[in-house]
Write an enzyme that holds these catalytic residues in place. Structure first.
Site, PDB file in Angstrom:
ATOM      1  N   LYS A   1       0.852  -1.194   0.000  1.00 33.62           N
ATOM      2  CA  LYS A   1       0.000   0.000   0.000  1.00 33.62           C
ATOM      3  C   LYS A   1       0.886   1.242   0.000  1.00 33.62           C
ATOM      4  O   LYS A   1       1.727   1.425   0.875  1.00 33.62           O
ATOM      5  CB  LYS A   1      -0.908   0.044   1.242  1.00 33.62           C
ATOM      6  CG  LYS A   1      -1.933   1.179   1.121  1.00 33.62           C
ATOM      7  CD  LYS A   1      -2.650   1.485   2.411  1.00 33.62           C
ATOM      8  CE  LYS A   1      -1.908   2.444   3.303  1.00 33.62           C
ATOM      9  NZ  LYS A   1      -1.697   3.794   2.723  1.00 33.62           N
TER      10      LYS A   1
ATOM     11  N   GLU B   1      10.435   0.481  10.242  1.00 30.73           N
ATOM     12  CA  GLU B   1      11.470   1.517  10.074  1.00 30.73           C
ATOM     13  C   GLU B   1      10.777   2.834  10.405  1.00 30.73           C
ATOM     14  O   GLU B   1       9.898   3.279   9.666  1.00 30.73           O
ATOM     15  CB  GLU B   1      11.998   1.463   8.640  1.00 30.73           C
ATOM     16  CG  GLU B   1      13.393   2.019   8.521  1.00 30.73           C
ATOM     17  CD  GLU B   1      13.381   3.443   8.053  1.00 30.73           C
ATOM     18  OE1 GLU B   1      13.325   4.337   8.939  1.00 30.73           O
ATOM     19  OE2 GLU B   1      13.387   3.659   6.839  1.00 30.73           O
TER      20      GLU B   1
ATOM     21  N   CYS C   1      13.586  10.261   7.573  1.00 26.63           N
ATOM     22  CA  CYS C   1      13.569   9.757   8.949  1.00 26.63           C
ATOM     23  C   CYS C   1      14.945   9.884   9.585  1.00 26.63           C
ATOM     24  O   CYS C   1      15.073   9.960  10.801  1.00 26.63           O
ATOM     25  CB  CYS C   1      13.057   8.330   8.982  1.00 26.63           C
ATOM     26  SG  CYS C   1      13.752   7.342   7.680  1.00 26.63           S
TER      27      CYS C   1
ATOM     28  N   GLU D   1      10.227  14.451  16.363  1.00 28.06           N
ATOM     29  CA  GLU D   1      10.572  14.476  14.944  1.00 28.06           C
ATOM     30  C   GLU D   1       9.731  15.539  14.235  1.00 28.06           C
ATOM     31  O   GLU D   1       8.510  15.516  14.311  1.00 28.06           O
ATOM     32  CB  GLU D   1      10.290  13.096  14.343  1.00 28.06           C
ATOM     33  CG  GLU D   1      10.756  12.979  12.931  1.00 28.06           C
ATOM     34  CD  GLU D   1      10.665  11.569  12.394  1.00 28.06           C
ATOM     35  OE1 GLU D   1       9.660  10.891  12.663  1.00 28.06           O
ATOM     36  OE2 GLU D   1      11.589  11.155  11.672  1.00 28.06           O
TER      37      GLU D   1
HETATM   38  P1  ADP Z   1       2.746  10.472   8.224  1.00 24.20           P
HETATM   39  O1  ADP Z   1       2.146  10.819   9.567  1.00 24.20           O
HETATM   40  O2  ADP Z   1       4.054  11.106   8.023  1.00 24.20           O
HETATM   41  O3  ADP Z   1       1.815  10.615   7.064  1.00 24.20           O
HETATM   42  P2  ADP Z   1       2.277   7.735   8.707  1.00 24.20           P
HETATM   43  O4  ADP Z   1       3.103   6.898   9.577  1.00 24.20           O
HETATM   44  O5  ADP Z   1       0.945   8.192   9.210  1.00 24.20           O
HETATM   45  O6  ADP Z   1       3.157   8.960   8.296  1.00 24.20           O
HETATM   46  O7  ADP Z   1       2.026   7.025   7.316  1.00 24.20           O
HETATM   47  C1  ADP Z   1       2.895   6.112   6.700  1.00 24.20           C
HETATM   48  C2  ADP Z   1       2.085   5.031   6.026  1.00 24.20           C
HETATM   49  O8  ADP Z   1       1.322   4.355   7.017  1.00 24.20           O
HETATM   50  C3  ADP Z   1       1.064   5.514   5.001  1.00 24.20           C
HETATM   51  O9  ADP Z   1       1.029   4.579   3.933  1.00 24.20           O
HETATM   52  C4  ADP Z   1      -0.240   5.507   5.777  1.00 24.20           C
HETATM   53  O10 ADP Z   1      -1.380   5.355   4.963  1.00 24.20           O
HETATM   54  C5  ADP Z   1      -0.047   4.293   6.648  1.00 24.20           C
HETATM   55  N1  ADP Z   1      -0.856   4.270   7.877  1.00 24.20           N
HETATM   56  C6  ADP Z   1      -1.292   5.308   8.611  1.00 24.20           C
HETATM   57  N2  ADP Z   1      -2.021   4.892   9.658  1.00 24.20           N
HETATM   58  C7  ADP Z   1      -2.064   3.545   9.597  1.00 24.20           C
HETATM   59  C8  ADP Z   1      -2.649   2.508  10.403  1.00 24.20           C
HETATM   60  N3  ADP Z   1      -3.343   2.794  11.483  1.00 24.20           N
HETATM   61  N4  ADP Z   1      -2.462   1.222  10.022  1.00 24.20           N
HETATM   62  C9  ADP Z   1      -1.739   0.913   8.947  1.00 24.20           C
HETATM   63  N5  ADP Z   1      -1.155   1.831   8.145  1.00 24.20           N
HETATM   64  C10 ADP Z   1      -1.316   3.129   8.453  1.00 24.20           C
END
Ligand code: ADP
Length: 497
Positions: free
Chosen positions: A189, A265, A299, A396
């Site tokens: 995804k 990561e 990161c 961060e």
């Molecule tokens: P940011 O806050 O910088 O957008 P995230 O960690 O929220 O970074 O997002 C990184 C990835 O994780 C994206 O592909 C996002 O759609 C996905 N993501 C966000 N929330 C969830 C969740 N609860 N479960 C699984 N994947 C998630």
């Protein structure tokens, strides 16, 4: 039937066909509920196009496709042939570097020069892991004369991979490389902010020779599609790159469902340490690159800059000039170094951190404001007069914002450097090799750069100590994240006891 392609334009490629569907079983398809979401150009704040959105039902379909491939066609492919498909894929990426880089710049906002660098690294990473495909070996163990024991390495199965928006294509390559080389199948995804380049890439998967269902790429949101992957009962492993908070929820979901394997990561708050004896011109260049590369959206960004007292004033003056000289603007201009932040949400978060630094009494040396009046551009920003308790020194920021602090002794700076919940990266600038090694040894981080920064390579493991993650990506080490170990014990006849 709604289309799964749309015509778009970039300033360097002109018109092209952008896939917008979910890539499942080597075809672009609509989502079950036929929902779409808009993709925004961060340079202009305008809608680029809409893409099809995967929900839980689409994740089920993609996982079923990956399972079928894992138990069927993909099993029949030899490791050598797997490697060949990966080499083909790397070649297709190289042939299409201009298109992939342009789409990356359009969607993510990174400069076209850096986007081209990313695409080159994508091809190199996939080719490297393609080379590993036929070099996965087990071993035999001598235990008793009437027994034969061997240890076999096998793919884990269906892997869910969830990637962020800061390096949309490169994160994809880091994830799929080791997973495909070891014979797994994948449901990946992309981040909802940046789905476009991965969909262009998906077009090459079939052409490279992969059977349907081996590599499925879907667009969708974290709380729906992402959560469905991490809690899916038929996903054997989940690999994630993103924020620490989401990393925790993925691990919980994995534990609460089928105890799928997890690699993470996550975030960082990396120290960049400059000693009095450093080559100051070089150190300034690397410190600048360490924080402002990719607009601070790394990161491993070197956000906490510690400079020894003997050169502190001189360093700050020169670093300010350097940061102000970074070209901020249109990612399609060849001279641009820093484009916009990826989204309104990120822009707001970063501006919130700048406000918090001001409220906590830190001094803004340069920047601190929006750049221009359209797009999510932020001036390169440097804070001084910081203390380790301030939010801008602990959390961060993920933007072009750093803090600079003075230190006196090696012992002090090691303590400051390690004063964080994170442990992803660190750097040391000195001409004393003994000190370089001493300090590198003392820093609790997965990567330490000496007299450089951000020098990542697909042959070198990358990942975090402490809350920066679990496991390592890249290098030979990443292969283990995608392998199960099977011990086989064969009795060579004879009585039971
Ligand atoms: P940011 O806050 O910088 O957008 P995230 O960690 O929220 O970074 O997002 C990184 C990835 O994780 C994206 O592909 C996002 O759609 C996905 N993501 C966000 N929330 C969830 C969740 N609860 N479960 C699984 N994947 C998630």
């Amino acid at each position: 039937m709604a289309s799964v392609f749309t015509e778009l334009k970039t300033p360097i490629t002109g018109a092209y066909q952008q896939p917008t569907g979910l890539f499942i079983n080597n075809e672009f398809v609509e989502g079950v509920d036929k929902k779409t979401f808009e993709v925004i150009n961060p340079s202009t704040e305008e809608v680029i196009c809409s893409v099809h959105e995967a929900n839980e039902k689409d994740v089920d379909i993609a996982v079923a496709a990956a399972r079928k491939a894992f138990e069927g066609e993909w099993r029949k492919v030899t490791p050598g042939q797997r490697g060949r498909f990966m080499t083909n894929l790397a070649e297709l990426v190289e042939k299409n570097v201009d298109l992939l880089a342009a789409v990356e710049s359009l969607d993510n906002g990174k400069s076209i020069t850096m986007a081209k660098g990313d695409v080159g690294a994508v091809a190199a990473c996939i080719r490297y892991y393609g080379g590993w495909a036929d070099k996965i070996e087990g071993s035999t163990v001598d235990i008793a004369p009437d027994m034969f024991h061997y240890i076999k390495k096998e793919p884990i199965g269906v892997c869910g991979q969830i990637i962020p928006w800061n390096f949309p294509l490169l994160m994809l390559a880091w994830k799929i490389g080791p997973a495909l080389a070891t014979g797994n199948t994948i449901v990946l995804k992309t981040a909802e902010q940046t789905p476009l380049s991965a969909l262009v890439f998906a077009q090459f998967v079939k052409e490279a020779g992969f059977p349907p269902g081996v590599l499925n790429i879907i667009s969708g949101f974290g709380k729906t599609a992402g959560a469905a992957i991490s809690s899916h009962m038929d996903v054997d492993k989940v690999a994630f790159t993103g924020s620490t908070i989401v990393g925790r929820s993925i691990m919980k979901a994995a534990a609460a469902s089928n105890l799928k394997k997890v690699t993470l990561e996550l975030g960082g708050k990396s120290p960049n340490i400059v000693f009095d004896d450093a080559d100051i011109e070089q150190a300034i260049s690397w410190v600048n690159y360490g924080i402002y590369y990719n607009h601070g959206q790394c990161c491993c960004a070197g956000t906490r800059i510690y400079v020894q007292e003997g050169i502190y004033d001189k360093f700050v003056e020169a670093f300010k000039k350097r940061a102000q000289a970074n070209k901020v603007g249109d990612p399609f201009h060849h001279e641009t170094f820093q484009g916009p932040q990826v989204s309104q949400l990120q822009y707001d978060r970063i501006m919130g951190y700048i406000e918090s630094g001001k409220e906590d009494g830190a001094t803004i040396e340069v920047g601190g404001e929006r750049h221009g009046d359209k797009g999510y551009f932020i001036q390169p920003t440097i804070f001084s007069n910081v203390t380790s308790e301030m939010k801008i020194m602990q959390e961060e920021i993920f933007g072009p914002v750093c803090a600079i602090a003075k230190f006196s002794t090696e012992e002090d700076v090691i303590k400051h450097g390690n004063d964080t919940i994170y442990g992803l990266a660190a750097a040391v600038h000195t001409q004393d090799v003994n000190r370089a090694i001493r300090v590198s040894n003392a820093l609790r981080a997965g990567t330490v750069w000496v007299n450089c920064y951000n020098m990542l390579h697909h042959q070198l493991p990358f990942g975090g100590y402490k809350a920066s993650g679990i496991g390592r990506e890249l290098g030979r080490e990443a292969l283990n994240n995608y392998l199960e170990t099977k011990s086989v014990a064969i009795r060579l006849g004879g009585a039971l006891f």
